[in-house]
Design a protein around this motif. Structure first.
Motif, PDB file in Angstrom:
ATOM      1  N   GLU A  59      30.310  41.036  41.627  1.00 57.28           N
ATOM      2  CA  GLU A  59      29.645  40.896  40.331  1.00 57.28           C
ATOM      3  C   GLU A  59      30.575  40.242  39.311  1.00 57.28           C
ATOM      4  O   GLU A  59      30.158  39.363  38.544  1.00 57.28           O
ATOM      5  N   VAL A  60      31.825  40.663  39.314  1.00 55.23           N
ATOM      6  CA  VAL A  60      32.802  40.057  38.399  1.00 55.23           C
ATOM      7  C   VAL A  60      32.964  38.571  38.729  1.00 55.23           C
ATOM      8  O   VAL A  60      33.001  37.722  37.829  1.00 55.23           O
ATOM      9  N   ARG A  73      43.222  35.158  32.609  1.00 52.73           N
ATOM     10  CA  ARG A  73      44.179  36.265  32.615  1.00 52.73           C
ATOM     11  C   ARG A  73      43.478  37.562  33.007  1.00 52.73           C
ATOM     12  O   ARG A  73      42.472  37.937  32.392  1.00 52.73           O
ATOM     13  N   GLU A  74      44.028  38.215  34.006  1.00 51.81           N
ATOM     14  CA  GLU A  74      43.412  39.442  34.510  1.00 51.81           C
ATOM     15  C   GLU A  74      43.193  40.468  33.413  1.00 51.81           C
ATOM     16  O   GLU A  74      42.116  41.068  33.312  1.00 51.81           O
ATOM     17  N   VAL A  75      44.193  40.679  32.583  1.00 53.09           N
ATOM     18  CA  VAL A  75      44.092  41.733  31.580  1.00 53.09           C
ATOM     19  C   VAL A  75      42.996  41.412  30.559  1.00 53.09           C
ATOM     20  O   VAL A  75      42.257  42.311  30.132  1.00 53.09           O
ATOM     21  N   GLU A  76      42.851  40.154  30.183  1.00 55.72           N
ATOM     22  CA  GLU A  76      41.806  39.779  29.235  1.00 55.72           C
ATOM     23  C   GLU A  76      40.425  39.904  29.862  1.00 55.72           C
ATOM     24  O   GLU A  76      39.484  40.408  29.237  1.00 55.72           O
ATOM     25  N   LEU A  77      40.290  39.430  31.103  1.00 56.28           N
ATOM     26  CA  LEU A  77      38.998  39.498  31.780  1.00 56.28           C
ATOM     27  C   LEU A  77      38.572  40.943  32.008  1.00 56.28           C
ATOM     28  O   LEU A  77      37.397  41.285  31.837  1.00 56.28           O
ATOM     29  N   PRO A 104      39.214  44.892  40.531  1.00 63.00           N
ATOM     30  CA  PRO A 104      38.059  44.035  40.833  1.00 63.00           C
ATOM     31  C   PRO A 104      38.209  42.619  40.285  1.00 63.00           C
ATOM     32  O   PRO A 104      37.727  41.663  40.897  1.00 63.00           O
ATOM     33  N   VAL A 105      38.887  42.484  39.146  1.00 64.06           N
ATOM     34  CA  VAL A 105      39.125  41.142  38.599  1.00 64.06           C
ATOM     35  C   VAL A 105      40.027  40.355  39.531  1.00 64.06           C
ATOM     36  O   VAL A 105      39.766  39.177  39.829  1.00 64.06           O
TER      37      VAL A 105
END
Length: 222
Positions: free
Chosen positions: A18-19, A39-43, A53-54
């Motif tokens: 879904e992501v 960026r993983e943290v922003e997403l 999951p990101v």
């Protein structure tokens, strides 16, 4: 495997997919242009999910060719190089050749009608990004009409990269784009209906060449 030697129950999946769908949609909508950093943290913050999951979603998109991951740059939306464009064009051309051969030889009326419907939808495109989606949808219909499962699977393997290529094309120039594309696809349907194989191969090649030329052209001096 479990203790009996049989396969173990599958873990529930879905969140990473879904992501991936949401990030892919944002790329296709123009929210993340080629070269944009992901960026993983922003997403994870924006989508209210953990970073796991990101991270898995970005791996899915990397396998599709939509993003590239590098230790010194992180993850970025793929910017197609000249070599990427040439390889995509040659492979897409080979796949379309087989599709055109099969359609001109064997396509039923319902197959040709589905192509006409897909081309007709382009007349109502809302904007350039919508037109790109409809363009991809037309070529989905071409490969479906070919009636060759493995050919359709081969198209599916490069479909997202071709979508990215067409986004690159509208990023370079949209002059005359919304008017030209529906006309080109009506002509493709007409030549397939004619069952003239060589004319169809020539027209499909010319159609691909237009976008390649736009993407490959040297930027105008500022």
């Amino acid at each position: 495997m479990d203790e009996t030697g049989k396969v173990s129950p599958a873990r529930r999946r879905g969140l990473a997919d879904e992501v991936a769908d949401r990030i892919r949609e944002a790329i296709f909508n123009g929210g993340y242009a080629p070269g944009a950093q992901l960026r993983e943290v922003e997403l994870s913050g924006v989508m209210d999910v953990s970073r796991g999951p990101v991270r898995e979603a970005l791996r899915i998109l990397e396998r599709e060719g939509l993003v590239r991951c590098a230790w010194h740059r992180g993850t970025v939306v793929t910017t197609l190089s000249a070599e990427d464009v040439a390889e995509l064009e040659s492979l897409r051309g080979a796949l379309e050749r087989l599709a055109v051969e099969r359609i001109t030889a064997h396509a039923a009326e319902e197959d040709l009608a589905s192509l006409e419907k897909a081309a007709g939808l382009m007349e109502r495109a809302r904007d350039e990004h919508d037109m790109v989606r409809l363009d991809i949808g037309f070529h989905d219909a071409v490969f479906a009409a070919a009636g060759h499962l493995r050919l359709a699977e081969a198209w599916e393997a490069i479909r997202c990269q071709v979508h990215l290529f067409l986004l690159t094309r509208i990023g370079r120039s949209t002059q005359g784009y919304l008017g030209r594309v529906p006309r080109e696809h009506r002509e493709l349907v007409a030549v397939l209906r004619s069952r003239d194989l060589q004319a169809a191969l020539d027209l499909f090649a010319a159609h691909r060449r237009v976008a390649v030329d736009v993407v490959s052209a040297e930027p105008a001096p500022s």
